[in-house]
Every structure is written in structure tokens, then in C-alpha cells.
Design an enzyme around this catalytic site. Structure first.
Site, PDB file in Angstrom:
ATOM      1  N   ASN A  23       0.878  -1.166   0.000  1.00 47.02           N
ATOM      2  CA  ASN A  23       0.000   0.000   0.000  1.00 47.02           C
ATOM      3  C   ASN A  23       0.917   1.218   0.000  1.00 47.02           C
ATOM      4  OD1 ASN A  23      -1.784   2.044   0.414  1.00 47.02           O
ATOM      5  ND2 ASN A  23      -2.343   1.463   2.510  1.00 47.02           N
ATOM      6  N   LYS A  35       0.244   4.339  -0.493  1.00 51.56           N
ATOM      7  CA  LYS A  35      -0.317   5.615   0.000  1.00 51.56           C
ATOM      8  C   LYS A  35       0.063   6.730  -0.987  1.00 51.56           C
ATOM      9  CE  LYS A  35      -0.138   3.479   4.475  1.00 51.56           C
ATOM     10  NZ  LYS A  35       0.009   3.551   5.927  1.00 51.56           N
ATOM     11  N   HIS A  85      -9.455   1.418   4.855  1.00 47.10           N
ATOM     12  CA  HIS A  85      -8.167   1.582   5.552  1.00 47.10           C
ATOM     13  C   HIS A  85      -8.379   2.528   6.732  1.00 47.10           C
ATOM     14  CE1 HIS A  85      -4.032   2.706   6.383  1.00 47.10           C
ATOM     15  NE2 HIS A  85      -3.682   1.597   5.743  1.00 47.10           N
ATOM     16  N   GLU A  92      -6.723   4.902   7.781  1.00 42.04           N
ATOM     17  CA  GLU A  92      -6.493   6.318   7.468  1.00 42.04           C
ATOM     18  C   GLU A  92      -7.715   6.930   6.813  1.00 42.04           C
ATOM     19  OE1 GLU A  92      -2.816   5.728   5.356  1.00 42.04           O
ATOM     20  OE2 GLU A  92      -1.857   5.164   7.241  1.00 42.04           O
ATOM     21  N   GLU A 106      -5.095  -4.651  10.555  1.00 43.07           N
ATOM     22  CA  GLU A 106      -4.049  -3.639  10.735  1.00 43.07           C
ATOM     23  C   GLU A 106      -4.317  -2.866  12.025  1.00 43.07           C
ATOM     24  OE1 GLU A 106      -2.207  -2.584   6.646  1.00 43.07           O
ATOM     25  OE2 GLU A 106      -3.882  -1.243   6.993  1.00 43.07           O
ATOM     26  N   GLY A 147       2.859   2.538  10.579  1.00 41.14           N
ATOM     27  CA  GLY A 147       3.811   3.636  10.408  1.00 41.14           C
ATOM     28  C   GLY A 147       4.567   3.992  11.680  1.00 41.14           C
ATOM     29  N   SER A 177       3.697  -1.944  10.121  1.00 41.59           N
ATOM     30  CA  SER A 177       5.151  -2.034  10.304  1.00 41.59           C
ATOM     31  C   SER A 177       5.719  -3.410   9.937  1.00 41.59           C
ATOM     32  CB  SER A 177       5.550  -1.642  11.730  1.00 41.59           C
ATOM     33  OG  SER A 177       5.198  -0.302  11.977  1.00 41.59           O
TER      34      SER A 177
HETATM   35  P1  13P Z   1       3.327   0.513   7.426  1.00 41.01           P
HETATM   36  O1  13P Z   1       3.759  -0.809   6.881  1.00 41.01           O
HETATM   37  O2  13P Z   1       4.109   1.662   6.863  1.00 41.01           O
HETATM   38  O3  13P Z   1       3.222   0.502   8.905  1.00 41.01           O
HETATM   39  O4  13P Z   1       1.808   0.766   6.870  1.00 41.01           O
HETATM   40  C1  13P Z   1       0.866  -0.230   7.028  1.00 41.01           C
HETATM   41  C2  13P Z   1      -0.350   0.101   6.246  1.00 41.01           C
HETATM   42  O5  13P Z   1      -1.037   1.061   6.538  1.00 41.01           O
HETATM   43  C3  13P Z   1      -0.681  -0.739   5.098  1.00 41.01           C
HETATM   44  O6  13P Z   1      -1.970  -0.493   4.652  1.00 41.01           O
END
Ligand code: 13P
Length: 256
Positions: A11, A13, A96, A98, A168, A174, A214
Site C-alpha cells: 500500500n 499511499k 483503511h 487512514e 491492521e 507507520g 510495520s
Molecule cells: P506501514 O507498513 O508503513 O506501517 O503501513 C501499514 C499500512 O497502513 C498498510 O496499509
């Protein structure tokens, strides 16, 4: 050996412009594992999806990070499932954390988007996961179970069988703080159990459930060794060709 085919999905982003994304595809195309053994994908920004699909090669597939829940209408700035399908996109990330946090996506909206993705032949990657307060309170199970139940409302066996779920935990995204493989397995096994109460036995066993938060080259192997973890949804570490390929190779090695 697990019967379910593993998936490693990046992903991205917002990072990666068109040139950087095409370079990435060019670099990984020859080396990603065969789709026969591992499904691999990168989910990129909408304006570059078509260019990536054109160069996706035999094994890597392309996913979107979001889509609108309606078939058509006056929704300025939105991206429809029909257009994603039309340009050859395979997967779409739905719900997601976010999007839930910054764009106020509710469980009801996530449910509508899942229906819409299936209507148009896209494979959704449904994201669920708890915030830190919930983990600390000890109510992760109830929280995630409710997200799953609400997201799947009205979906049939055949649809859910093709669904991909990504667990997640928000506190692990992150932050460099990965859930331990035991924590991830515990919640993912609970998600599978929840699916088995909602659908025929075979469905829960067929659904691929990924871990995200992560995931890095150094921790993916331990996570994938867990019985119920069928792959990873990877943010930051999926941006580097070398790391992405290394994670795909780990999935293939464990499958072999
Ligand atoms: P990270 O792997 O950067 O923690 O992000 C995870 C994520 O949001 C995947 O959708």
C-alpha cells in the site's frame, strides 16, 4: 503447509509519482514469484493506475487505495469501481484506518463499498483494526469483530470467499511497532472464527487474512509462519524494490 495462497500487497499511499512507480514495476516484474504460488500487488494513486496496469507483467497485479460506493452520479472528485475495473485494476483497499480516521468512513460506508467492489468484479482488501486505547482496554476482540460483522452485512458466501481481509492494528501503522506474531495471530484467528459463524465452514477457511502494520523484511517471516496469517499489507517497506521482492520471496519460500 497452508492451503490458502499467500498475498503480499504494497500500500504505497501517497508516495511515488508515475515515473518512480513505473521504474519500480520494471524492476520487480521479472522477479516477483509466480501467481501460481503467491499473489503480489501494489496499490497506487488513482491517476497512475492505468499506466501501471499496462506494464504489470505476468504476475504482479495493481490495486487502488479507495473507490466510491455509488455506480454513478454527481460526486465530484470521486473514483468509481466501474472505471477501476475498466482500466484493468484487480484489487481495491476498502476501509483503511487512514480513510476511517481522516475521511470519516463508517462501517456502513465500508459495507456499501464492499458491495460495490464485488458488483464490479474487483477484489476488495477490507481493512480492520483497533486503536491503541482499545488494545490497552483489552477490548480488541469485540471491536474488531464488530467491524467485520458490519462490513460484511448482506454479502453472500461466494463474495466473501473471494474477499481479502487485512488486520491492521492502528497503533502498529507507520510507527515501527509491529504487533507480535502472537498478537496478530490471536486477532486474525478470531476474525476467521467470526467468519465461520457468519458463513458456511468452507468460506472461513478460504478467506485470506493478512496482517499489516510495520511489516518489514526482518519480521515478515515470523508473521507468515502463523497458521492463520496468509500474507501482508505493507506500507513503508513496500516502497523499496529490494524489500518488496525480499518479502515476496519469503512468502514463496514458506509456501514451497
Ligand atoms: P506501514 O507498513 O508503513 O506501517 O503501513 C501499514 C499500512 O497502513 C498498510 O496499509
Amino acid at each position: 503447509m497452508k492451503m490458502r495462497k499467500p498475498i503480499i500487497a504494497g500500500n504505497w499511499k501517497m508516495p511515488k509519482n508515475r515515473d518512480e512507480a513505473l521504474q519500480f514495476i520494471y524492476n520487480v516484474n521479472m522477479n516477483v514469484p509466480s501467481r501460481e504460488y503467491v499473489e503480489t500487488a501494489v496499490c497506487a494513486q488513482a491517476p497512475i493506475l492505468r499506466d501501471l496496469v499496462k506494464r504489470q507483467g505476468d504476475h504482479l497485479r495493481i490495486g487502488a487505495q479507495n473507490m466510491h460506493q455509488k455506480t454513478e452520479g454527481a460526486f465530484t472528485g470521486e473514483v468509481s469501481a466501474a472505471v477501476l475495473k475498466n482500466i484493468g485494476v484487480t484489487y481495491v483497499i476498502i476501509g483503511h484506518s487512514e480513510r476511517r480516521e481522516h475521511f470519516y468512513e463508517t462501517d456502513e460506508l465500508v459495507n456499501q463499498k464492499l458491495h460495490q467492489a464485488f458488483r464490479h468484479g474487483l477484489t476488495p482488501i477490507l481493512c480492520v483494526g483497533e486503536p491503541l486505547e482499545v488494545r490497552e482496554e483489552g477490548t480488541t476482540e469485540e471491536y474488531v469483530k464488530k467491524q467485520v460483522q458490519k462490513a460484511l452485512k448482506g454479502l453472500g458466501d461466494e463474495q466473501v470467499r473471494d474477499l481479502i481481509v487485512a488486520y491492521e492494528p492502528i497503533w502498529a501503522i507507520g510507527t515501527g511497532k509491529t504487533a507480535s506474531s502472537e498478537q496478530a495471530e490471536e486477532t486474525i484467528a478470531m476474525i476467521r472464527k467470526t467468519l465461520s459463524t457468519l458463513y458456511d465452514g468452507g468460506v472461513a477457511d478460504a478467506v485470506r487474512i493478512l496482517y499489516g502494520g510495520s511489516v518489514k523484511t526482518h519480521n515478515i517471516e515470523e508473521l507468515l509462519q502463523e497458521e492463520n496469517i496468509d500474507g501482508a499489507l505493507v506500507g513503508g517497506a513496500s516502497l523499496k524494490t529490494k524489500d518488496f521482492l525480499a518479502m515476496c520471496e519469503t512468502a514463496q519460500k514458506l509456501k514451497a
